[in-house]
Design a protein around this motif. Structure first.
Motif, PDB file in Angstrom:
ATOM      1  N   ILE A 201       0.842  -1.203   0.000  1.00 47.06           N
ATOM      2  CA  ILE A 201       0.000   0.000   0.000  1.00 47.06           C
ATOM      3  C   ILE A 201       0.875   1.250   0.000  1.00 47.06           C
ATOM      4  N   ARG A 202       1.891   1.235   0.833  1.00 46.30           N
ATOM      5  CA  ARG A 202       2.785   2.401   0.898  1.00 46.30           C
ATOM      6  C   ARG A 202       3.574   2.571  -0.394  1.00 46.30           C
ATOM      7  N   GLU A 203       3.903   1.458  -1.034  1.00 46.19           N
ATOM      8  CA  GLU A 203       4.646   1.518  -2.287  1.00 46.19           C
ATOM      9  C   GLU A 203       3.798   2.149  -3.398  1.00 46.19           C
ATOM     10  N   ILE A 204       2.510   1.793  -3.438  1.00 46.86           N
ATOM     11  CA  ILE A 204       1.611   2.381  -4.442  1.00 46.86           C
ATOM     12  C   ILE A 204       1.490   3.889  -4.215  1.00 46.86           C
ATOM     13  N   ARG A 205       1.370   4.280  -2.964  1.00 44.74           N
ATOM     14  CA  ARG A 205       1.269   5.725  -2.674  1.00 44.74           C
ATOM     15  C   ARG A 205       2.528   6.459  -3.120  1.00 44.74           C
ATOM     16  N   LYS A 206       3.666   5.848  -2.859  1.00 43.88           N
ATOM     17  CA  LYS A 206       4.935   6.469  -3.247  1.00 43.88           C
ATOM     18  C   LYS A 206       5.048   6.564  -4.764  1.00 43.88           C
ATOM     19  N   LYS A 207       4.638   5.498  -5.444  1.00 40.24           N
ATOM     20  CA  LYS A 207       4.727   5.457  -6.907  1.00 40.24           C
ATOM     21  C   LYS A 207       3.793   6.488  -7.547  1.00 40.24           C
ATOM     22  N   SER A 208       2.650   6.720  -6.920  1.00 38.46           N
ATOM     23  CA  SER A 208       1.645   7.612  -7.504  1.00 38.46           C
ATOM     24  C   SER A 208       1.961   9.089  -7.287  1.00 38.46           C
ATOM     25  N   ARG A 209       2.849   9.378  -6.351  1.00 42.82           N
ATOM     26  CA  ARG A 209       3.056  10.765  -5.923  1.00 42.82           C
ATOM     27  C   ARG A 209       3.433  11.684  -7.079  1.00 42.82           C
ATOM     28  N   HIS A 210       4.240  11.210  -8.010  1.00 45.83           N
ATOM     29  CA  HIS A 210       4.708  12.062  -9.105  1.00 45.83           C
ATOM     30  C   HIS A 210       4.160  11.622 -10.463  1.00 45.83           C
ATOM     31  N   LEU A 211       3.059  10.872 -10.436  1.00 49.39           N
ATOM     32  CA  LEU A 211       2.446  10.433 -11.686  1.00 49.39           C
ATOM     33  C   LEU A 211       1.893  11.648 -12.438  1.00 49.39           C
ATOM     34  N   PRO A 212       2.242  11.819 -13.712  1.00 44.40           N
ATOM     35  CA  PRO A 212       1.760  12.999 -14.460  1.00 44.40           C
ATOM     36  C   PRO A 212       0.250  12.944 -14.689  1.00 44.40           C
TER      37      PRO A 212
END
Length: 499
Positions: A201-212
């Motif tokens: 869950i935390r990894e998805i949040r981290k990955k999404s943070r800078h999604l254009p």
């Protein structure tokens, strides 16, 4: 992550009937760290759904409590520590209470009193709990708030209401077969087999943070904000910020490289304040989801403009009334069969009489073999002139008092524009078909779009085919006017010759 979520959704939808949107929202709230409000009567599985969602987290702690106006902080945040009091310290024993939960369900959330409310707001928004002098980071992912009614007008409760980004109006099961499954199956025995790890869950949040975010998403959100303000629906800046974050998380979990138009569907559950606003907001959102891609509206307007321009050139008053003798005889025969009065027959005659060149021309194009009489004498309509003869008669009698044709330059200009519009129509026809296939694939692979939303989006998109059909019919009418040599090849006589 995408496959894991699909497996969880499949498990839940088997047991929770007619709750696809709530399941989607609950899982997405869990991934994005937002809160869910379930508004509806008792007995709609709100508690069970929240509890089972918590069970999908490996090692997740669940806290459930029914709030009343008389509930005390001890019931929610834990009792005071007697050992701490002996040291003149104010501290609570929080184990097993809200500050240690991963997911919490608070029934009758809007009955929270002021002694609970301040600490609750801090936990919901900042994920922190002030336990005496110590500020604790709480592991909370999501709070499910359940209520039978909306909060009363109160500034503190409005702030609490705004913290719940996802809002669902939950009703009793509507379809008999689903109700039968609920009654005869033991849902309490349901235990989700597929699990979500906290690290994932935390990894998805981290990955999404800078999604254009795609430019069209920015345009859609700005347009929605304006329309909602015009409808006196005001969304806080904090809420808009959270909404964009949720769209990023949803796209990341779906395996996308950017936030695309289809994720906008999720906004229907995050923008309403009152349940009666839901359908209006839903329609606004689905219209924007569908309106991307090929826009048939502009082409349709251009075709209508051309048609209007051509007909405008032809729409002049005839110097004499022209009546269709063929239609008159048919009406007379029908009236006689039905034993209509002579007065009714007279009304029918007048409805088949033309005073403008455009009406006369349109009738001719629709019925090229009909014959006509000229003048107001309804009892002398047996002259049975064909279209060319009527035109010749009026041409000789009224040389310059009417116009039944386009000028050469006008005709050439309109023919060129018509050809351009036909090319655009052929291109749009191919584009709409290609886009529809692509849209079906996009909807099928997007894990957050419910089956109901998919059906409605496709239905709205297919209305573009109706536009294509209407545009083709308008162009057919234009072509019929432009290709009639007997209408446009007539050269008006001079005044002297007419005399």
């Amino acid at each position: 992550m995408k496959n894991t979520i699909l497996d969880i959704k499949q498990e839940f939808s088997t047991y929770f009937k007619e709750r696809d949107a709530e399941i989607n929202g609950s899982l997405l709230a869990l991934l994005s760290g937002e809160h869910v409000l379930l508004l509806g009567p008792p007995g709609t599985a709100k508690t069970l759904l929240a509890n089972k969602i918590c069970e999908t987290i490996t090692g997740g702690n669940f806290f459930h409590y029914l709030l009343t106006r008389f509930s005390t902080p001890e019931e929610v945040f834990g009792p005071l520590s007697l050992k701490a009091l002996e040291r003149d310290e104010f501290s609570r024993k929080i184990e097993g209470y809200l500050p240690t939960a991963h997911i919490a369900l608070l029934d009758e959330i809007f009955k929270a009193n002021s002694s609970i409310l301040n600490s609750l707001l801090t936990i919901l928004n900042e994920r922190k709990y002030h336990n005496g002098k110590v500020v604790l980071e709480v592991p909370l992912f999501s709070v499910f708030g359940a209520s039978n009614e909306l909060p009363e007008e109160d500034e503190s409760l409005e702030a609490l209401y705004d913290r719940f980004l996802f809002r669902y109006s939950v009703d009793y099961i509507q379809h008999d077969e689903n109700l039968e499954d609920l009654i005869f199956e033991n849902l309490e025995d349901f235990s989700p087999l597929t699990k979500l790890a906290v690290g994932d869950i935390r990894e998805i949040r981290k990955k999404s943070r800078h999604l254009p975010v795609d430019p069209e998403i920015r345009t859609i959100i700005k347009g929605l904000r304006r329309e909602l303000k015009n409808s006196s629906i005001f969304i806080s800046d904090r809420r808009w910020k959270k909404i964009v974050n949720v769209l990023r998380v949803a796209s990341a979990a779906n395996g996308h490289q950017s936030v695309s138009r289809m994720t906008v569907v999720l906004l229907q559950h995050m923008l309403w304040d009152l349940p009666e606003q839901k359908e209006t907001i839903r329609k606004l959102i689905l219209d924007r989801v569908v309106s991307g891609g090929t826009d048939t509206g502009k082409l349709k307007q251009d075709v209508l403009d051309l048609k209007s321009a051509i007909y405008g050139c032809l729409k002049q008053e005839l110097p004499d009334l022209v009546s269709c003798t063929k239609c008159y005889e048919e009406e007379k025969k029908a009236a006689s069969t039905a034993r209509h009065s002579r007065f009714t027959g007279m009304k029918s005659q007048k409805s088949l009489t033309f005073s403008s060149t455009l009406d006369f021309l349109n009738h001719y194009l629709e019925f090229p073999n009909h014959t006509y009489g000229v003048g107001l004498d309804y009892n002398n309509l047996n002259s049975s002139l064909n279209f060319d003869s009527v035109v010749e008669l009026l041409r000789r009698k009224y040389a310059f008092e009417f116009k039944l044709s386009l000028d050469y330059g006008e005709k050439k200009l309109y023919e060129k524009e018509y050809e351009n519009l036909e090319e655009r129509l052929d291109y749009f026809r191919r584009q709409v078909q290609a886009e529809e296939r692509a849209l079906e694939e996009t909807l099928e692979e997007n894990i957050w779009v419910s089956a109901q939303d998919s059906r409605e989006i496709l239905m709205k998109y297919r209305s573009k085919n109706t536009d294509i059909y209407e545009i083709a019919n308008h162009l057919k009418e234009i072509r019929a006017v432009l290709e009639k040599p007997k209408v446009f090849d007539i050269e008006l006589e001079t005044v002297g010759e007419a005399a």
